[in-house]
Design an enzyme around this catalytic site. Structure first.
Site, mmCIF file in Angstrom:
data_model
loop_
_atom_site.group_PDB
_atom_site.id
_atom_site.type_symbol
_atom_site.label_atom_id
_atom_site.label_comp_id
_atom_site.label_asym_id
_atom_site.label_seq_id
_atom_site.Cartn_x
_atom_site.Cartn_y
_atom_site.Cartn_z
ATOM 1 N N ASP A 162 -8.206 -4.186 0.474
ATOM 2 C CA ASP A 162 -8.805 -3.306 -0.188
ATOM 3 C C ASP A 162 -10.199 -3.326 0.239
ATOM 4 O OD1 ASP A 162 -8.743 -2.382 -3.017
ATOM 5 O OD2 ASP A 162 -10.609 -3.318 -3.461
ATOM 6 N N PHE A 215 -13.764 8.191 3.741
ATOM 7 C CA PHE A 215 -15.091 8.709 3.934
ATOM 8 C C PHE A 215 -15.476 8.591 5.234
ATOM 9 C CE2 PHE A 215 -15.442 7.105 -0.709
ATOM 10 C CZ PHE A 215 -15.804 8.104 -1.320
ATOM 11 N N THR A 269 0.636 -1.098 -0.017
ATOM 12 C CA THR A 269 0.025 0.164 -0.261
ATOM 13 C C THR A 269 1.011 1.299 0.076
ATOM 14 O OG1 THR A 269 -1.819 1.272 0.983
ATOM 15 C CG2 THR A 269 -0.148 0.173 2.564
ATOM 16 N N PHE A 315 -9.542 9.110 7.769
ATOM 17 C CA PHE A 315 -9.416 9.518 6.307
ATOM 18 C C PHE A 315 -10.620 8.914 5.523
ATOM 19 C CE2 PHE A 315 -7.266 5.387 7.330
ATOM 20 C CZ PHE A 315 -7.764 4.536 6.166
#
Length: 193
Positions: free
Chosen positions: A69, A147, A11, A145
């Site tokens: 994910d 939404f 990531t 962070f």
């Protein structure tokens, strides 16, 4: 596990690394951000996206890797943005989602997460997490962070962005997925690269 186990986390999102390490620390697991770029396929399945990315990274790195994910699935928008949440966050952000929901009574939503782990001796395994809730009427809070400022988990009044990190971890989709992974891995032995 007696000593901390270190795993490469594919990531470039430092917030995800911090969040995952907070959750995995009690299990004796530490994730290190990998310089390897995450390969993302187009799919409507978080699991398929995470598994493909983990296998692709594993082929190159030949050491234990982890990929996460996640997506925000909004009922009134037929599950949108779902697996495309990162792109939607970058393009229209929380404000855009709130505009799409203007005038809608149904604000039900779910954050979902898929964690894919691969190691030479354990193979590929996937872990899931889900947080049910609703989209708030306005953006609230400054923590977190993505939404987080518009998502309120079921039974709560605060958005994820209004919660201290440890409180968010109790309700979050990532919290559930990483706890499932940590619990499973804590009883296993990872092959060294």
């Amino acid at each position: 596990m007696s000593a901390m186990v270190s795993i490469l986390f594919i990531t470039n999102n430092e917030h995800k690394v911090e969040e995952a390490n907070r959750i995995l620390s009690p299990f004796g697991i530490r994730l290190e951000m990998s310089p390897q770029k995450k390969v993302e396929i187009q799919s409507d399945s978080l699991v398929r996206i995470a598994r493909y990315a983990a296998l692709t990274a594993a082929k190159k790195l030949k050491s234990p890797v982890l990929v996460e994910d996640s997506g925000l699935f909004i009922r009134a928008l037929n599950g949108f943005p779902g697996p495309f949440s990162s792109y939607v966050q970058k393009t229209i952000g929380c404000e855009g989602i709130l505009k799409l929901l203007q005038g809608r009574e149904d604000r039900g939503a779910a954050f979902r997460c898929a964690v894919a782990f691969w190691s030479p001796n354990l193979g590929l395994h996937t872990f899931h997490g889900e947080s049910l809730g609703r989209i708030s009427l306005t953006m609230r809070g400054h923590a977190g962070f993505g939404f987080d400022p518009i998502f309120v988990p079921s039974g709560e009044d605060l958005t994820f962005a209004e919660m201290p990190p440890e409180q968010k971890d109790l309700f979050s989709h990532r919290g559930a997925a990483f706890r499932a992974f940590g619990s499973w891995l804590s009883s296993k032995i990872i092959a060294k690269p």
